[in-house]
Design an enzyme around this catalytic site. Structure first.
Site, PDB file in Angstrom:
ATOM      1  N   HIS A 191       0.822  -1.221   0.000  1.00 49.93           N
ATOM      2  CA  HIS A 191       0.000   0.000   0.000  1.00 49.93           C
ATOM      3  C   HIS A 191       0.847   1.258   0.000  1.00 49.93           C
ATOM      4  O   HIS A 191       0.422   2.300  -0.486  1.00 49.93           O
ATOM      5  CB  HIS A 191      -0.999  -0.054   1.146  1.00 49.93           C
ATOM      6  CG  HIS A 191      -2.070  -1.055   0.848  1.00 49.93           C
ATOM      7  ND1 HIS A 191      -2.061  -2.324   1.374  1.00 49.93           N
ATOM      8  CD2 HIS A 191      -3.113  -1.000  -0.021  1.00 49.93           C
ATOM      9  CE1 HIS A 191      -3.083  -2.990   0.877  1.00 49.93           C
ATOM     10  NE2 HIS A 191      -3.737  -2.224   0.032  1.00 49.93           N
ATOM     11  N   ARG A 298     -10.627   3.625  -1.911  1.00 50.89           N
ATOM     12  CA  ARG A 298     -10.177   2.843  -0.752  1.00 50.89           C
ATOM     13  C   ARG A 298     -10.472   3.638   0.523  1.00 50.89           C
ATOM     14  O   ARG A 298      -9.642   4.416   0.978  1.00 50.89           O
ATOM     15  CB  ARG A 298      -8.665   2.583  -0.832  1.00 50.89           C
ATOM     16  CG  ARG A 298      -8.230   1.666  -1.965  1.00 50.89           C
ATOM     17  CD  ARG A 298      -6.714   1.484  -1.908  1.00 50.89           C
ATOM     18  NE  ARG A 298      -6.250   0.364  -2.690  1.00 50.89           N
ATOM     19  CZ  ARG A 298      -5.715   0.471  -3.915  1.00 50.89           C
ATOM     20  NH1 ARG A 298      -5.576   1.637  -4.482  1.00 50.89           N
ATOM     21  NH2 ARG A 298      -5.304  -0.616  -4.556  1.00 50.89           N
ATOM     22  N   ARG A 334     -15.531   1.391  -1.854  1.00 46.40           N
ATOM     23  CA  ARG A 334     -15.250   0.095  -1.229  1.00 46.40           C
ATOM     24  C   ARG A 334     -15.280   0.275   0.285  1.00 46.40           C
ATOM     25  O   ARG A 334     -14.692   1.217   0.810  1.00 46.40           O
ATOM     26  CB  ARG A 334     -13.867  -0.407  -1.666  1.00 46.40           C
ATOM     27  CG  ARG A 334     -13.544  -1.763  -1.067  1.00 46.40           C
ATOM     28  CD  ARG A 334     -12.223  -2.283  -1.543  1.00 46.40           C
ATOM     29  NE  ARG A 334     -11.103  -1.609  -0.920  1.00 46.40           N
ATOM     30  CZ  ARG A 334      -9.837  -1.903  -1.159  1.00 46.40           C
ATOM     31  NH1 ARG A 334      -9.539  -2.851  -2.031  1.00 46.40           N
ATOM     32  NH2 ARG A 334      -8.872  -1.265  -0.545  1.00 46.40           N
ATOM     33  N   GLU A 435     -10.533 -11.269  -5.057  1.00 47.03           N
ATOM     34  CA  GLU A 435      -9.107 -11.193  -4.756  1.00 47.03           C
ATOM     35  C   GLU A 435      -8.620 -12.389  -3.948  1.00 47.03           C
ATOM     36  O   GLU A 435      -7.508 -12.398  -3.435  1.00 47.03           O
ATOM     37  CB  GLU A 435      -8.744  -9.864  -4.070  1.00 47.03           C
ATOM     38  CG  GLU A 435      -9.726  -9.355  -3.062  1.00 47.03           C
ATOM     39  CD  GLU A 435      -9.442  -7.937  -2.585  1.00 47.03           C
ATOM     40  OE1 GLU A 435      -8.413  -7.351  -2.943  1.00 47.03           O
ATOM     41  OE2 GLU A 435     -10.248  -7.416  -1.811  1.00 47.03           O
ATOM     42  N   ASN A 458      -3.906  -7.359  -6.943  1.00 42.71           N
ATOM     43  CA  ASN A 458      -2.823  -7.245  -5.953  1.00 42.71           C
ATOM     44  C   ASN A 458      -2.912  -8.378  -4.931  1.00 42.71           C
ATOM     45  O   ASN A 458      -1.923  -9.039  -4.608  1.00 42.71           O
ATOM     46  CB  ASN A 458      -2.906  -5.910  -5.207  1.00 42.71           C
ATOM     47  CG  ASN A 458      -2.886  -4.738  -6.145  1.00 42.71           C
ATOM     48  OD1 ASN A 458      -2.446  -4.871  -7.276  1.00 42.71           O
ATOM     49  ND2 ASN A 458      -3.377  -3.600  -5.698  1.00 42.71           N
ATOM     50  N   ASP A 459      -4.130  -8.563  -4.415  1.00 40.56           N
ATOM     51  CA  ASP A 459      -4.298  -9.637  -3.435  1.00 40.56           C
ATOM     52  C   ASP A 459      -4.465 -10.988  -4.118  1.00 40.56           C
ATOM     53  O   ASP A 459      -4.013 -12.006  -3.595  1.00 40.56           O
ATOM     54  CB  ASP A 459      -5.494  -9.353  -2.528  1.00 40.56           C
ATOM     55  CG  ASP A 459      -5.114  -8.412  -1.401  1.00 40.56           C
ATOM     56  OD1 ASP A 459      -4.063  -8.650  -0.778  1.00 40.56           O
ATOM     57  OD2 ASP A 459      -5.829  -7.432  -1.167  1.00 40.56           O
ATOM     58  N   ARG A 469       2.693  -9.696  -0.778  1.00 36.77           N
ATOM     59  CA  ARG A 469       2.866  -8.630  -1.772  1.00 36.77           C
ATOM     60  C   ARG A 469       3.863  -7.558  -1.353  1.00 36.77           C
ATOM     61  O   ARG A 469       4.303  -6.760  -2.168  1.00 36.77           O
ATOM     62  CB  ARG A 469       1.501  -8.005  -2.099  1.00 36.77           C
ATOM     63  CG  ARG A 469       0.838  -7.344  -0.928  1.00 36.77           C
ATOM     64  CD  ARG A 469      -0.641  -7.083  -1.173  1.00 36.77           C
ATOM     65  NE  ARG A 469      -0.913  -5.744  -1.638  1.00 36.77           N
ATOM     66  CZ  ARG A 469      -2.124  -5.229  -1.783  1.00 36.77           C
ATOM     67  NH1 ARG A 469      -3.194  -5.956  -1.511  1.00 36.77           N
ATOM     68  NH2 ARG A 469      -2.310  -4.003  -2.192  1.00 36.77           N
ATOM     69  N   CYS A 506      -9.172  -3.749 -10.897  1.00 35.74           N
ATOM     70  CA  CYS A 506      -8.758  -2.531 -10.192  1.00 35.74           C
ATOM     71  C   CYS A 506      -7.421  -2.718  -9.485  1.00 35.74           C
ATOM     72  O   CYS A 506      -6.946  -1.805  -8.816  1.00 35.74           O
ATOM     73  CB  CYS A 506      -9.833  -2.070  -9.223  1.00 35.74           C
ATOM     74  SG  CYS A 506     -10.102  -3.207  -7.870  1.00 35.74           S
TER      75      CYS A 506
END
Ligand code: PEP
Ligand code: MG
Length: 582
Positions: A191, A298, A334, A435, A458-459, A469, A506
């Site tokens: 992040h 986010r 989200r 994810e 990403n996840d 990650r 995304c």
């Protein structure tokens, strides 16, 4: 010149003076002292050392009383280190003979010592290096005292070099003075990396241990495009930097002209590109760069900065700002994705015991266990949603039950608002992030319950390939081009098409221009990306026909190794948009 290679996470090349953040991110303000001040500085160092030793002694007594002498032994070891005549001698030597400021001398000596221990290949000794960092922290705290400089008080441009920056620290960086940053740890989609992109700060992470040998006043070239950091660059490198700066500027200017053009393939297929945001202020950048809306907001960043839990009104105000700035463009909000590397400071203790935070209580799991907090967010969201084109999305859904429970809580909140006579959006579309591999396996079932999907690569990559990650030591495994990932994306797109459910990607994969032809070829028509990448994405879309994209996707899916997929895609990108491959 020292050359360090890491992972490029936010593009741009910058040059400037290094600012090295020590443990706890202390800034060491000066490297040298005047010759006539050396005696006074030596005295300052000795007095700091004395103060630290007496603090350690008090801790030792306290812990011995409370927990017993075996625990107090930790402090005896610290004391032994602080009283080590070799340290005293060497630090004094650096201050006296090299005119180093005590802070710099202490940091340099202890860090080199810690690095040697870490490199011995012995796990026990490597862990002892943490004790050395602890001693460094204490000594610097004492030496810098009130004059400790905060990152927020920068007055001149710098390139920050740190062991790590948390997402909250990154969010607070002053973009006026921070030209770029590089960290020893971190991964491609941590992040912190995502925030660097959001703030438009060139960044490289995962450099590996290197700070011990950098003092903090050297010139640094940081190349966020290729993941390289040059310390004390030679003249040739500075000349190269100037050339690539001019080249980048030219591309940048050309891409700016795309901002008002549609994202449409040469054979007339409209592709929808949205922006990912963490803060309401980013909407402006999205719109300016030609995003059709916000594909991922986010919201957890509302929780990360403040000292107290955000109130319903804090949420409401933030959502209204985003929605109003978007006009009638869609906004996907989200719900909070807290946990793992995104933990508000006030909740830190609750998570300290978690052995494996990426697999622990995070995201929707946490929301479902903290219903009152979750309901506050949902109330604000439903109220604000009447002002625009809003959708709601739940993160990290792994089971159908989780999705159903989250939706039931949403219904509950709607009923409360109804009873209270408060206006809210009744028919809000509800979607989920894909994810976790289990969500892909059950995508057919999910498709019958959700209004839309958004693939969080990403996840999805981290959970599919079982690699953290944020961990640079497994970065070579963590690849969006892995054939397993392509197959999972294809499964989601096929099922969603069958059930007529829109899908967006995304995760950072959709901000990476190499993957655009592949994703379009697999059938994707909606991408949500870091705002700064939008003009580049449009450039690729405008150069690849769907027919060509399908051919590229078919070929990419025939490889069985990630590196072959990625190498092939880079070649295709070079053919389609040579400027974008430097
Ligand atoms: C993802 O996992 O791809 C995603 C977009 O969510 P985040 O990066 O916030 O975990
Ligand atoms: Mg995620």
């Amino acid at each position: 010149m020292q050359v360090r290679n890491g992972i490029p996470v936010s593009p741009g090349v910058v040059v400037g003076p290094a600012l090295v953040l020590g443990t706890e991110n202390f800034r060491i303000p000066q490297k040298y002292v005047r010759r006539d001040a050396v005696e006074a500085e030596l005295a300052r160092f000795r007095s700091a050392l004395e103060q630290v030793c007496s603090e350690i002694e008090s801790n030792e007594v306290l812990v011995a009383d409370k927990l017993g002498t075996e625990y107090a032994a930790i402090f005896s070891a610290h004391l032994q280190m602080a009283r080590d005549p070799r340290m005293l001698g060497e630090v004094e030597h650096l201050i006296r003979e090299r005119s180093y400021a005590p802070e710099y001398a202490v940091s340099r000596f202890l860090r080199q010592h810690a690095e040697q221990m870490q490199n011995l290949g012995d796990k026990y000794l490597a862990e002892r290096a943490l004790d050395i960092f602890d001693l460094e922290k204490r000594l610097l705290g004492c030496l810098l005292g009130e004059s400790r400089e905060e990152l927020s008080s920068l007055t001149a441009p710098v390139v920050i070099l740190a062991h790590d920056l948390t997402p909250s620290e990154t969010a607070q960086l002053n973009t006026e003075f921070v030209l770029g940053f590089a960290t020893e740890v971190g991964g491609h989609t941590s992040h912190t990396a995502i925030l660097a992109g959001a703030l438009g700060i060139p960044a490289v992470v995962g450099l590996g241990r290197c700070l011990a040998s950098i003092s903090g006043s050297e010139t640094v070239i940081l190349d966020g495009d290729h993941g390289q950091v040059l310390i004390d660059p030679d003249e040739g490198s500075i000349a190269n930097f100037r050339t690539s700066e001019a080249h980048n500027l030219k591309i940048h200017e050309r891409l700016l002209s795309l901002e008002d053009l549609q994202a449409e393939t040469p054979d007339g297929e409209r592709i929808h590109i949205y922006g990912n945001i963490e803060f309401p202020t980013e909407v402006e950048q999205c719109v300016k760069r030609g995003a059709e809306g916000v594909g991922l907001y986010r919201t957890e960043f509302l929780y990360l900065g403040g000292r107290v839990e955000p109130s319903e009104d804090d949420h409401y105000q933030a959502y209204c700002r985003v929605i109003e700035a978007c006009g009638d463009r869609p906004v996907v909000i989200r719900t909070m994705d807290i946990g793992a590397d995104k933990i508000p400071q006030r909740l830190q203790e609750r998570f300290d015991e978690t052995h494996n935070p990426m697999l622990g209580l995070r995201s929707i799991r946490l929301s479902l266990q903290s219903t009152p907090v979750f309901k506050i967010q949902l109330r604000a969201l439903l109220r604000a949603a009447v002002k625009g084109n809003v959708r709601i999305m739940f993160p990290l859904v792994a089971t159908l039950l989780e999705f159903r429970q989250a939706k039931m809580i949403l219904m509950d909140v709607m009923e409360d608002l109804e009873d209270e006579g408060i206006e809210y959006k009744h028919d809000i579309p509800v979607g989920m992030m894909v994810e976790v591999p289990s969500a892909v396996m059950l995508v057919e079932e999910f498709a019958q319950e959700v209004d839309f999907f958004s693939i969080g690569t990403n996840d999805l990559i981290q959970y599919t390939l079982a690699c953290d990650r944020s961990d640079p030591s497994v970065a070579s495994l963590y690849r969006a081009g892995d054939p397993a990932i392509l197959r999972l994306i294809r499964m989601v797109l096929t099922a969603a098409k069958k059930h007529n459910r829109p899908v967006t990607v995304c995760g950072q994969m959709s901000s990476d221009v190499r993957f655009v032809p592949l994703l379009l070829g697999l059938g994707l028509r909606h991408l949500s990306a870091t705002p700064h990448s939008i003009p580049r994405l449009k450039e690729v879309v405008r150069h690849v026909s769907i027919l060509d994209a399908e051919r590229i996707a078919d070929h990419a899916c025939s490889f069985d190794l990630a590196r072959d997929v990625e190498h092939y895609l880079l070649g295709e990108l070079g053919r389609l948009c040579p400027d974008l491959v430097v």
